[in-house]
Design a protein around this motif. Structure first.
Motif, PDB file in Angstrom:
ATOM      1  N   ALA A   1      -3.469   7.092   7.713  1.00 21.89           N
ATOM      2  CA  ALA A   1      -4.849   7.586   7.682  1.00 21.89           C
ATOM      3  C   ALA A   1      -5.596   7.026   6.474  1.00 21.89           C
ATOM      4  CB  ALA A   1      -4.863   9.115   7.643  1.00 21.89           C
ATOM      5  N   ALA A   2      -4.914   6.964   5.325  1.00 22.43           N
ATOM      6  CA  ALA A   2      -5.527   6.416   4.116  1.00 22.43           C
ATOM      7  C   ALA A   2      -5.817   4.932   4.298  1.00 22.43           C
ATOM      8  CB  ALA A   2      -4.610   6.637   2.922  1.00 22.43           C
ATOM      9  N   TRP A   3      -4.879   4.224   4.894  1.00 23.69           N
ATOM     10  CA  TRP A   3      -5.072   2.791   5.165  1.00 23.69           C
ATOM     11  C   TRP A   3      -6.297   2.583   6.053  1.00 23.69           C
ATOM     12  CZ3 TRP A   3      -2.764  -1.870   3.821  1.00 23.69           C
ATOM     13  CH2 TRP A   3      -3.091  -2.972   4.600  1.00 23.69           C
ATOM     14  N   ASP A   4      -6.395   3.347   7.121  1.00 22.86           N
ATOM     15  CA  ASP A   4      -7.526   3.215   8.043  1.00 22.86           C
ATOM     16  C   ASP A   4      -8.854   3.546   7.362  1.00 22.86           C
ATOM     17  OD1 ASP A   4      -5.830   2.466  10.074  1.00 22.86           O
ATOM     18  OD2 ASP A   4      -5.696   4.465  10.954  1.00 22.86           O
ATOM     19  N   ALA A   5      -8.817   4.528   6.456  1.00 21.23           N
ATOM     20  CA  ALA A   5     -10.041   4.923   5.748  1.00 21.23           C
ATOM     21  C   ALA A   5     -10.508   3.831   4.785  1.00 21.23           C
ATOM     22  CB  ALA A   5      -9.805   6.228   4.988  1.00 21.23           C
TER      23      ALA A   5
ATOM     24  N   ALA B   1      -7.933  11.758   3.540  1.00 20.27           N
ATOM     25  CA  ALA B   1      -7.018  11.056   4.437  1.00 20.27           C
ATOM     26  C   ALA B   1      -5.565  11.285   4.020  1.00 20.27           C
ATOM     27  CB  ALA B   1      -7.337   9.561   4.433  1.00 20.27           C
ATOM     28  N   LEU B   2      -5.328  11.349   2.718  1.00 22.93           N
ATOM     29  CA  LEU B   2      -3.977  11.635   2.218  1.00 22.93           C
ATOM     30  C   LEU B   2      -3.631  13.120   2.357  1.00 22.93           C
ATOM     31  CD1 LEU B   2      -3.852   9.504  -1.064  1.00 22.93           C
ATOM     32  CD2 LEU B   2      -2.578   9.074   1.045  1.00 22.93           C
ATOM     33  N   GLY B   3      -4.644  13.933   2.669  1.00 26.56           N
ATOM     34  CA  GLY B   3      -4.427  15.374   2.796  1.00 26.56           C
ATOM     35  C   GLY B   3      -4.347  16.068   1.457  1.00 26.56           C
TER      36      GLY B   3
ATOM     37  N   ASP C   1      -9.293  -5.832   8.657  1.00 27.12           N
ATOM     38  CA  ASP C   1      -8.628  -7.129   8.689  1.00 27.12           C
ATOM     39  C   ASP C   1      -7.127  -7.019   8.414  1.00 27.12           C
ATOM     40  OD1 ASP C   1      -8.779  -6.401   6.050  1.00 27.12           O
ATOM     41  OD2 ASP C   1      -9.843  -8.192   5.358  1.00 27.12           O
ATOM     42  N   GLY C   2      -6.627  -5.785   8.387  1.00 28.30           N
ATOM     43  CA  GLY C   2      -5.194  -5.595   8.203  1.00 28.30           C
ATOM     44  C   GLY C   2      -4.713  -5.793   6.787  1.00 28.30           C
ATOM     45  N   LYS C   3      -5.635  -5.718   5.833  1.00 25.15           N
ATOM     46  CA  LYS C   3      -5.272  -5.818   4.419  1.00 25.15           C
ATOM     47  C   LYS C   3      -6.328  -5.105   3.603  1.00 25.15           C
ATOM     48  CE  LYS C   3      -6.426 -10.488   5.356  1.00 25.15           C
ATOM     49  NZ  LYS C   3      -6.048 -11.888   5.241  1.00 25.15           N
ATOM     50  N   LEU C   4      -5.949  -4.687   2.409  1.00 24.37           N
ATOM     51  CA  LEU C   4      -6.890  -3.975   1.558  1.00 24.37           C
ATOM     52  C   LEU C   4      -7.399  -4.904   0.461  1.00 24.37           C
ATOM     53  CD1 LEU C   4      -5.181  -0.470   1.145  1.00 24.37           C
ATOM     54  CD2 LEU C   4      -6.866  -1.231   2.850  1.00 24.37           C
ATOM     55  N   GLN C   5      -8.721  -5.042   0.401  1.00 21.32           N
ATOM     56  CA  GLN C   5      -9.351  -5.877  -0.607  1.00 21.32           C
ATOM     57  C   GLN C   5      -9.511  -5.093  -1.909  1.00 21.32           C
ATOM     58  OE1 GLN C   5      -9.992  -8.989   0.305  1.00 21.32           O
ATOM     59  NE2 GLN C   5      -9.676  -8.737   2.509  1.00 21.32           N
TER      60      GLN C   5
ATOM     61  N   SER D   1       0.824  -1.213   0.000  1.00 20.70           N
ATOM     62  CA  SER D   1       0.000   0.000   0.000  1.00 20.70           C
ATOM     63  C   SER D   1       0.859   1.264   0.000  1.00 20.70           C
ATOM     64  CB  SER D   1      -0.942   0.020   1.213  1.00 20.70           C
ATOM     65  OG  SER D   1      -0.270   0.417   2.398  1.00 20.70           O
ATOM     66  N   ILE D   2       2.053   1.200   0.572  1.00 27.96           N
ATOM     67  CA  ILE D   2       2.944   2.362   0.576  1.00 27.96           C
ATOM     68  C   ILE D   2       3.247   2.787  -0.853  1.00 27.96           C
ATOM     69  CG2 ILE D   2       5.275   3.165   1.142  1.00 27.96           C
ATOM     70  CD1 ILE D   2       5.186   1.395   3.635  1.00 27.96           C
ATOM     71  N   ILE D   3       3.499   1.824  -1.711  1.00 28.86           N
ATOM     72  CA  ILE D   3       3.769   2.127  -3.122  1.00 28.86           C
ATOM     73  C   ILE D   3       2.506   2.611  -3.813  1.00 28.86           C
ATOM     74  CG2 ILE D   3       4.414   1.120  -5.350  1.00 28.86           C
ATOM     75  CD1 ILE D   3       6.367  -0.652  -3.905  1.00 28.86           C
ATOM     76  N   PHE D   4       1.384   1.961  -3.539  1.00 28.87           N
ATOM     77  CA  PHE D   4       0.120   2.363  -4.157  1.00 28.87           C
ATOM     78  C   PHE D   4      -0.243   3.801  -3.790  1.00 28.87           C
ATOM     79  CE2 PHE D   4      -4.544   2.732  -3.454  1.00 28.87           C
ATOM     80  CZ  PHE D   4      -4.913   2.859  -4.786  1.00 28.87           C
ATOM     81  N   PHE D   5      -0.173   4.129  -2.506  1.00 27.58           N
ATOM     82  CA  PHE D   5      -0.540   5.478  -2.055  1.00 27.58           C
ATOM     83  C   PHE D   5       0.374   6.539  -2.678  1.00 27.58           C
ATOM     84  CE2 PHE D   5      -2.162   3.511   2.175  1.00 27.58           C
ATOM     85  CZ  PHE D   5      -3.373   3.204   1.591  1.00 27.58           C
TER      86      PHE D   5
END
Length: 329
Positions: free
Chosen positions: A266-270, A301-303, A276-280, A202-206
């Motif tokens: 913040a983006a991950w949480d949103a 969330a990303l600002g 479940d600790g992963k993004l579907q 997700s770090i790369i995706f964001f």
């Protein structure tokens, strides 16, 4: 917006985007190499450190760049059979400055490229332009009907139904045309192919999303502002409004870059609706479909969402500017 630097700090991109060449096999190998490089990263700096360590491991002669021969060694160690022509394709794809070797910046850009995300923004701009065109045509038609009407109330109700139909058509167009591209974007960022995005992926995706959002957001803000002014015949300096939007968005980018880990969390949480600790895939689709609530939540969330308050406090505060027409929705 951000790219790698050798000291591990995020900075603005100084290299051009890598090309889209290469076969599906090479793309799959690139995903595997990327996952190996970033595996277990919990922060931006952590990811950068791991990427640098991987680069140094590939650069066996410590020259500060990766040669064709060193690239061949990497594939050999992985047990991947790559022909000379395929290896040349990889080098050509990664070597942005065409000096026949891969620098650290080129290495990072090649491993973390996002071709489907680039397509997503291009298609988004095309779709939203079509939607704006339809909306403006309907607005002009509504104006003419109101001028001719002997029963304004009945006409208003009729117009309201037509406007709702145009809005629904526009949203259906967004959902139908963008969903397949978003799914490919998800699959490309799912580096290990396990059907979900882990936090390191997700770090790369964001960061890829943030880097490509700016030009798109500014272009759509300019288009929406111009359309709005033409329709209402308001006499204002459009360039000053656009400059203010660009200024506010650049402030958002600075905030994102300076506090990148907090923004990513913040983006991950949103997006992690299931917690479940992963993004579907479904969560990413909802986040990237314009007009869906989750899309604005994701950007906020990303600002990277320019709001009404920040715009109306600028040089355009002499008019009540409906920024919902300028925000990327």
């Amino acid at each position: 917006v951000v790219r790698s630097s050798t000291n591990g700090t995020p900075r603005r991109s100084a290299t051009k985007t890598m090309g889209g060449g290469g076969s599906k096999v090479l793309d799959a190998q690139r995903k595997t190499l990327c996952k190996q490089a970033i595996s277990g990263s919990e922060t931006w700096k952590d990811k950068e450190t791991k990427m640098l360590e991987t680069f140094k491991a590939w650069d066996t002669d410590n020259s500060g760049s990766i040669t064709k021969e060193e690239l061949q060694e990497v594939f050999t160690r992985l047990g991947c059979k790559v022909s000379s022509s395929e290896l040349q394709k990889v080098l050509k794809d990664a070597d942005a400055d065409k000096d026949s070797k891969i620098s650290y910046e080129e290495f990072v850009a090649w491993l973390c490229r996002a071709p489907h995300l680039e397509h997503y923004f291009k298609l988004s701009e095309d779709i939203l332009k079509r939607n704006l065109k339809d909306a403006m045509a309907m607005q002009q038609k509504m104006q003419k009907e109101m001028e001719k009407s002997d029963n304004p109330m009945a006409t208003m109700m009729k117009i309201g139904a037509k406007l709702e139909a145009v809005q629904k058509k526009g949203q259906d167009r967004i959902d139908k045309e963008l969903k397949p591209v978003i799914q490919k974007t998800f699959q490309y960022h799912d580096k290990d192919g396990n059907g979900v995005l882990s936090y390191d992926e997700s770090i790369i995706f964001f960061s890829n999303y943030a880097e490509r959002l700016g030009p798109f957001a500014k272009s759509m803000a300019e288009l929406a502002t111009t359309q709005m002014m033409n329709a209402s015949e308001i006499k204002v300096d459009i360039s000053s409004i656009q400059k203010e939007f660009d200024k506010q968005f650049d402030k958002c980018v600075e905030g994102y870059t300076s506090d990148i880990d907090k923004r990513h969390k913040a983006a991950w949480d949103a997006l992690d609706v299931n917690k479940d600790g992963k993004l579907q895939e479904s969560e990413i689709v909802e986040a990237l479909l314009h007009g869906h609530p989750k899309n604005q939540q994701f950007m906020a969330a990303l600002g990277l969402l320019v709001d009404d308050k920040s715009m109306n406090s600028g040089p355009s505060d002499k008019m009540e500017m409906p920024m919902e027409d300028c925000q990327v929705q």
